[in-house]
Design a protein around this motif. Structure first.
Motif, PDB file in Angstrom:
ATOM      1  N   TYR A   8      -0.864 -22.630   3.042  1.00  0.00           N
ATOM      2  CA  TYR A   8      -0.905 -21.340   3.719  1.00  0.00           C
ATOM      3  C   TYR A   8       0.425 -20.609   3.627  1.00  0.00           C
ATOM      4  N   ARG A   9       0.346 -19.280   3.665  1.00  0.00           N
ATOM      5  CA  ARG A   9       1.548 -18.460   3.559  1.00  0.00           C
ATOM      6  C   ARG A   9       1.814 -17.621   4.801  1.00  0.00           C
ATOM      7  N   LYS A  10       0.746 -17.241   5.535  1.00  0.00           N
ATOM      8  CA  LYS A  10       0.929 -16.352   6.679  1.00  0.00           C
ATOM      9  C   LYS A  10       0.008 -16.768   7.811  1.00  0.00           C
ATOM     10  N   ALA A  11       0.567 -16.858   9.021  1.00  0.00           N
ATOM     11  CA  ALA A  11      -0.185 -17.404  10.153  1.00  0.00           C
ATOM     12  C   ALA A  11      -0.251 -16.443  11.327  1.00  0.00           C
ATOM     13  N   LEU A  12      -1.375 -16.509  12.004  1.00  0.00           N
ATOM     14  CA  LEU A  12      -1.487 -15.947  13.346  1.00  0.00           C
ATOM     15  C   LEU A  12      -1.270 -17.130  14.278  1.00  0.00           C
ATOM     16  N   VAL A  13      -0.344 -17.003  15.189  1.00  0.00           N
ATOM     17  CA  VAL A  13      -0.055 -18.078  16.133  1.00  0.00           C
ATOM     18  C   VAL A  13      -0.798 -17.787  17.431  1.00  0.00           C
ATOM     19  N   VAL A  14      -1.503 -18.784  17.929  1.00  0.00           N
ATOM     20  CA  VAL A  14      -2.165 -18.658  19.218  1.00  0.00           C
ATOM     21  C   VAL A  14      -1.378 -19.479  20.227  1.00  0.00           C
ATOM     22  N   ASP A  15      -0.853 -18.778  21.218  1.00  0.00           N
ATOM     23  CA  ASP A  15      -0.018 -19.389  22.250  1.00  0.00           C
ATOM     24  C   ASP A  15      -0.903 -19.804  23.420  1.00  0.00           C
ATOM     25  N   VAL A  16      -0.973 -21.101  23.661  1.00  0.00           N
ATOM     26  CA  VAL A  16      -1.826 -21.626  24.720  1.00  0.00           C
ATOM     27  C   VAL A  16      -1.069 -21.758  26.035  1.00  0.00           C
ATOM     28  N   ILE A  32       5.943 -20.775   6.190  1.00  0.00           N
ATOM     29  CA  ILE A  32       4.807 -19.946   6.575  1.00  0.00           C
ATOM     30  C   ILE A  32       5.329 -18.806   7.447  1.00  0.00           C
ATOM     31  N   ASP A  33       5.022 -17.574   7.041  1.00  0.00           N
ATOM     32  CA  ASP A  33       5.416 -16.415   7.836  1.00  0.00           C
ATOM     33  C   ASP A  33       4.482 -16.269   9.032  1.00  0.00           C
ATOM     34  N   ILE A  34       5.030 -15.787  10.142  1.00  0.00           N
ATOM     35  CA  ILE A  34       4.204 -15.535  11.324  1.00  0.00           C
ATOM     36  C   ILE A  34       3.867 -14.052  11.369  1.00  0.00           C
ATOM     37  N   TYR A  35       2.569 -13.774  11.354  1.00  0.00           N
ATOM     38  CA  TYR A  35       2.091 -12.395  11.433  1.00  0.00           C
ATOM     39  C   TYR A  35       2.222 -11.869  12.861  1.00  0.00           C
ATOM     40  N   SER A  36       1.741 -12.627  13.812  1.00  0.00           N
ATOM     41  CA  SER A  36       1.769 -12.209  15.204  1.00  0.00           C
ATOM     42  C   SER A  36       1.495 -13.419  16.087  1.00  0.00           C
ATOM     43  N   VAL A  37       1.744 -13.251  17.387  1.00  0.00           N
ATOM     44  CA  VAL A  37       1.453 -14.296  18.360  1.00  0.00           C
ATOM     45  C   VAL A  37       0.503 -13.720  19.407  1.00  0.00           C
ATOM     46  N   PHE A  38      -0.634 -14.366  19.581  1.00  0.00           N
ATOM     47  CA  PHE A  38      -1.598 -13.972  20.598  1.00  0.00           C
ATOM     48  C   PHE A  38      -1.634 -15.038  21.678  1.00  0.00           C
ATOM     49  N   GLU A  39      -1.585 -14.613  22.918  1.00  0.00           N
ATOM     50  CA  GLU A  39      -1.742 -15.550  24.020  1.00  0.00           C
ATOM     51  C   GLU A  39      -3.219 -15.763  24.274  1.00  0.00           C
ATOM     52  N   ILE A  40      -3.613 -16.999  24.499  1.00  0.00           N
ATOM     53  CA  ILE A  40      -5.023 -17.324  24.680  1.00  0.00           C
ATOM     54  C   ILE A  40      -5.610 -16.622  25.910  1.00  0.00           C
ATOM     55  N   GLU A  41      -4.778 -16.290  26.884  1.00  0.00           N
ATOM     56  CA  GLU A  41      -5.258 -15.611  28.095  1.00  0.00           C
ATOM     57  C   GLU A  41      -5.087 -14.095  28.024  1.00  0.00           C
ATOM     58  N   GLU A  64      -6.712  -8.248   6.006  1.00  0.00           N
ATOM     59  CA  GLU A  64      -5.934  -7.140   5.430  1.00  0.00           C
ATOM     60  C   GLU A  64      -4.432  -7.409   5.494  1.00  0.00           C
ATOM     61  N   ASN A  65      -4.015  -8.164   6.488  1.00  0.00           N
ATOM     62  CA  ASN A  65      -2.594  -8.487   6.643  1.00  0.00           C
ATOM     63  C   ASN A  65      -2.233  -9.842   6.042  1.00  0.00           C
ATOM     64  N   ASN A  66      -3.130 -10.346   5.202  1.00  0.00           N
ATOM     65  CA  ASN A  66      -2.916 -11.581   4.442  1.00  0.00           C
ATOM     66  C   ASN A  66      -2.720 -12.824   5.301  1.00  0.00           C
ATOM     67  N   VAL A  67      -3.240 -12.795   6.522  1.00  0.00           N
ATOM     68  CA  VAL A  67      -3.204 -13.988   7.357  1.00  0.00           C
ATOM     69  C   VAL A  67      -4.213 -14.970   6.783  1.00  0.00           C
ATOM     70  N   ASP A  68      -3.779 -16.196   6.561  1.00  0.00           N
ATOM     71  CA  ASP A  68      -4.698 -17.172   5.969  1.00  0.00           C
ATOM     72  C   ASP A  68      -4.860 -18.441   6.804  1.00  0.00           C
ATOM     73  N   VAL A  69      -4.246 -18.477   8.001  1.00  0.00           N
ATOM     74  CA  VAL A  69      -4.406 -19.653   8.860  1.00  0.00           C
ATOM     75  C   VAL A  69      -4.050 -19.278  10.302  1.00  0.00           C
ATOM     76  N   ILE A  70      -4.612 -20.031  11.213  1.00  0.00           N
ATOM     77  CA  ILE A  70      -4.290 -19.907  12.632  1.00  0.00           C
ATOM     78  C   ILE A  70      -3.489 -21.154  12.998  1.00  0.00           C
ATOM     79  N   VAL A  71      -2.367 -20.975  13.681  1.00  0.00           N
ATOM     80  CA  VAL A  71      -1.541 -22.122  14.062  1.00  0.00           C
ATOM     81  C   VAL A  71      -1.447 -22.197  15.587  1.00  0.00           C
ATOM     82  N   VAL A  72      -1.680 -23.386  16.098  1.00  0.00           N
ATOM     83  CA  VAL A  72      -1.585 -23.671  17.527  1.00  0.00           C
ATOM     84  C   VAL A  72      -0.553 -24.782  17.693  1.00  0.00           C
ATOM     85  N   ASN A  73       0.238 -24.718  18.740  1.00  0.00           N
ATOM     86  CA  ASN A  73       1.307 -25.680  18.955  1.00  0.00           C
ATOM     87  C   ASN A  73       0.794 -27.119  19.038  1.00  0.00           C
ATOM     88  N   SER A  74      -0.183 -27.371  19.928  1.00  0.00           N
ATOM     89  CA  SER A  74      -0.650 -28.738  20.128  1.00  0.00           C
ATOM     90  C   SER A  74      -2.019 -28.764  20.785  1.00  0.00           C
TER      91      SER A  74
END
Length: 128
Positions: A8-16, A32-41, A64-74
């Motif tokens: 993967y090259r670009k991630a959306l991070v989901v903050d739990v 891996i570049d971080i596209y953005s961080v979304f909080e789960i709540e 469209e923003n070339n995000v190819d994976v979702i990353v979660v801390n744990s």
């Protein structure tokens, strides 16, 4: 089995829960570049998950923003199994793999959903 490399090259991070330490380590290690961080709540994120039209738009936005994976801390950041299942189900529904940084599990791999369940089960056994 933990991965040794990620395609993967670009991630959306989901903050739990506000802890992104493992995410930082993972994205740095695999460049891996971080596209953005979304909080789960986050209300915007909750609305996207509830509304089918918004869900499709969200998928397009990520693509469209070339995000190819979702990353979660744990996996252990989730307060319960339903929350974890809901997140994994949502992103696999819109055709994105989820990577759990701490456990080094990638849902795009053949055995990984089983690994998620094994990890959750062993966590509950230790806690119970």
């Amino acid at each position: 089995m933990a991965f040794k490399k990620l395609p993967y090259r670009k991630a959306l991070v989901v903050d739990v829960n506000g802890n992104l330490g493992h995410v930082s380590d993972l994205t740095e290690e695999f460049s891996i570049d971080i596209y953005s961080v979304f909080e789960i709540e986050n209300e915007e994120y909750k609305e996207v998950r509830r509304n089918f039209g918004l869900t499709l738009n969200f998928r397009e936005l990520l693509s469209e923003n070339n995000v190819d994976v979702i990353v979660v801390n744990s996996i252990s950041d989730f307060s319960n199994f339903e929350q974890l299942y809901s997140l994994v189900h949502f992103f696999t529904f819109i055709k994105f793999n989820v990577v759990f940084a701490n456990e080094r599990i990638d849902t795009g791999k053949k055995q990984s959903l089983f690994e998620v369940l094994q990890y959750v089960q062993s966590s509950y056994l230790k806690a119970g």
